[in-house]
Design a protein around this motif. Structure first.
Motif, mmCIF file in Angstrom:
data_model
loop_
_atom_site.group_PDB
_atom_site.id
_atom_site.type_symbol
_atom_site.label_atom_id
_atom_site.label_comp_id
_atom_site.label_asym_id
_atom_site.label_seq_id
_atom_site.Cartn_x
_atom_site.Cartn_y
_atom_site.Cartn_z
ATOM 1 N N UNK A 285 7.387 4.840 5.823
ATOM 2 C CA UNK A 285 8.346 4.824 5.844
ATOM 3 C C UNK A 285 9.429 5.939 5.223
ATOM 4 N N UNK A 286 8.752 6.257 4.165
ATOM 5 C CA UNK A 286 9.169 7.773 3.386
ATOM 6 C C UNK A 286 9.407 9.241 4.570
ATOM 7 N N UNK A 287 8.155 8.959 5.378
ATOM 8 C CA UNK A 287 8.155 10.284 6.043
ATOM 9 C C UNK A 287 9.296 10.220 7.655
ATOM 10 N N UNK B 82 0.955 -0.873 0.136
ATOM 11 C CA UNK B 82 0.054 0.068 -0.477
ATOM 12 C C UNK B 82 1.034 0.999 -0.313
ATOM 13 N N UNK B 83 0.404 2.664 -0.955
ATOM 14 C CA UNK B 83 0.971 3.414 -1.153
ATOM 15 C C UNK B 83 1.586 4.320 0.180
ATOM 16 N N UNK B 84 0.494 3.921 1.686
ATOM 17 C CA UNK B 84 0.274 4.740 2.510
ATOM 18 C C UNK B 84 1.532 3.965 3.663
ATOM 19 N N UNK B 85 1.689 2.607 3.603
ATOM 20 C CA UNK B 85 2.655 2.092 4.321
ATOM 21 C C UNK B 85 4.186 2.442 4.106
ATOM 22 N N UNK B 86 4.131 2.696 2.664
ATOM 23 C CA UNK B 86 5.493 3.263 1.672
ATOM 24 C C UNK B 86 4.910 4.610 2.393
ATOM 25 N N UNK B 87 4.749 6.079 2.117
ATOM 26 C CA UNK B 87 5.356 7.221 2.039
ATOM 27 C C UNK B 87 4.864 7.431 3.754
ATOM 28 N N UNK C 16 13.498 3.149 6.165
ATOM 29 C CA UNK C 16 12.206 3.430 7.037
ATOM 30 C C UNK C 16 11.182 1.940 7.716
ATOM 31 N N UNK C 17 11.198 1.434 6.950
ATOM 32 C CA UNK C 17 10.169 0.101 8.359
ATOM 33 C C UNK C 17 11.160 0.281 9.563
ATOM 34 N N UNK D 247 14.806 16.804 6.270
ATOM 35 C CA UNK D 247 14.473 17.678 4.619
ATOM 36 C C UNK D 247 15.794 18.143 4.299
ATOM 37 N N UNK D 248 16.252 18.905 5.524
ATOM 38 C CA UNK D 248 17.902 19.785 4.936
ATOM 39 C C UNK D 248 18.540 19.170 4.650
#
Length: 444
Positions: free
Chosen positions: A17-19, A10-15, A58-59, A27-28
């Motif tokens: 992990x990316x977050x 799911x894109x939600x799980x990937x997002x 990320x996970x 971010x900087x």
């Protein structure tokens, strides 16, 4: 370019992990590391494989932050540092421990300041002993890296020589089969001779030839060079752009095994300091795809023969690869965990649970084959060989019916890409897809 997402997660799980990566590194910092750091390079890419690597990492961050946040901060500090070996070691410690998390035991990462084992696995049942875990990153040896460096030089020499003589297309298969390990002098000799071989091939294959004439060359009974063309490819390719493929292979350096022995020696020394008769000892070693797991098993068994007092009861080799199904061209991550028991130690009795967030599992070495795209035949054995593979094919735009054109861009093989050339009024536009150059994973 938008990030590519796999269809089975799911894109939600990937997002999420990316977050987590963005929060941990900021971010900087990620923006300032886009070109000079492993995680920055992955963050800047948007292809399918980079998404899988970032998702896995990320996970792992989410899992290990819950296990020991202070330990994780120390590992992140190592990753942000300038020492590449420590960076890769920290990546693997975070990921490996996240794979092992299970309710049957408690994972206790060793303090970051402690030299020795990397974690303890304390079982909830008294039926099993505590396990001391040593996590090692094999890393690419100096011989492996040197092979890639010279392979890149050879690729550049071939490109320049083809342009110089006006050869728009050729495929190169180069094998070193000398009686001793490959040396710099062997490479320099090849780089010196290859332009003349290309010129001879060009002269033998004038444009009026209907059937391409392959040519074979030898250098001092050490290098074998095959240069050929496919008559089918000749029709598909744009003749004003240079298309080529290059495969170079050479047996491992005779000292390659020392890289593994160093890891085993180090783990044994630390087990001697920290383990007892009541603990089990486990070594987990991350292998790059350039090293054969089968060969590492043989080296490890020989190590135990030579060092019967080694305290590790079992060595687990881990290797992750992007694998392809030749039948349907699908690509996915394959995680291989291969176990080698020390015959001089009691059987390893702890139950291990391994779980990865994406991909399939295997306990056998990942088969790597060099396949001829035209007839699917095996070109050469690659077990115990360094391999360098690169290439680019530039196809003409195909008109399938009046006013309707067809074009295809894809990764033909690791390192070999296919493009389409649009030409109008003498100007060229190259159309390519969003895929990584090679299947080399940066952190897995």
């Amino acid at each position: 370019m938008e990030r590519q997402y796999p269809s089975d997660i799911s894109q939600q799980l990937i997002d999420q992990a990316l977050e987590k990566i963005k929060v941990v590194f900021t971010s900087k910092w990620l923006k300032n590391s886009l070109e000079n750091h492993i995680i920055g390079i992955l963050w800047n890419r948007t292809d399918f494989i980079s998404t899988l690597e970032l998702y896995t990492f990320g996970r792992a961050l989410i899992i290990m932050d819950n296990i020991n946040a202070q330990w994780l901060k120390g590992q992140i500090k190592q990753i942000k540092g300038n020492n590449e070996n420590r960076q890769r070691g920290a990546f693997f410690e975070i990921i490996a421990l996240s794979y092992l998390v299970h309710s049957s035991y408690t994972i206790i990462p060793a303090p970051n300041s402690q030299a020795g084992f990397d974690a303890s696995l304390k079982p909830s049942s008294s039926n099993f002993p505590e396990t001391k875990l040593s996590i090692k990153n094999y890393g690419r040896s100096i011989h492996d890296r040197k092979f890639e460096e010279y392979g890149s030089k050879l690729e550049k020499t071939i490109q320049d020589s083809m342009k110089k003589v006006g050869l728009y297309y050729a495929e190169f298969f180069v094998v070193f089969d000398g009686s001793s390990s490959l040396m710099s002098e062997d490479w320099e000799n090849l780089l010196l001779k290859i332009p003349s071989f290309i010129k001879k091939f060009k002269n033998a294959n004038r444009t009026h030839n209907k059937i391409p004439i392959p040519m074979r060359f030898r250098i001092n009974n050490s290098w074998f060079i095959n240069i050929h063309q496919s008559s089918i490819k000749q029709l598909e390719l744009h003749q004003r752009v240079t298309s080529y493929s290059l495969i170079v292979s050479a047996p491992y350096h005779h000292n390659e095994f020392l890289n593994l022995y160093e890891k085993l020696d180090n783990a044994h020394a630390n087990f001697t300091k920290h383990s007892t008769n009541l603990t089990s000892n486990l070594i987990l070693i991350h292998l790059p795809l350039t090293i054969s797991m089968t060969q590492c098993e043989k080296w490890t068994k020989q190590y135990f023969e030579d060092n019967p007092g080694a305290l590790a009861q079992i060595v687990i080799f881990y290797q992750c690869a992007v694998t392809s199904n030749l039948e349907d061209s699908t690509r996915y991550l394959t995680h291989t965990f291969h176990f080698v028991q020390n015959p001089y130690q009691p059987l390893f009795k702890q139950l291990l649970y391994i779980s990865t967030p994406v991909g399939v599992y295997s306990t056998d070495s990942i088969p790597i084959q060099l396949i001829d795209r035209n007839n699917s035949t095996l070109l050469a054995p690659v077990e115990n060989y360094y391999i360098y593979q690169r290439g680019a094919f530039y196809n003409k735009l195909v008109e399938i019916e009046p006013g309707v054109h067809e074009m295809e861009t894809k990764l033909l093989a690791p390192g070999v890409r296919q493009f389409t050339i649009l030409e109008e009024k003498g100007k060229f536009l190259t159309i390519g897809g969003n895929f990584e150059l090679t299947d080399e994973l940066l952190i897995l």
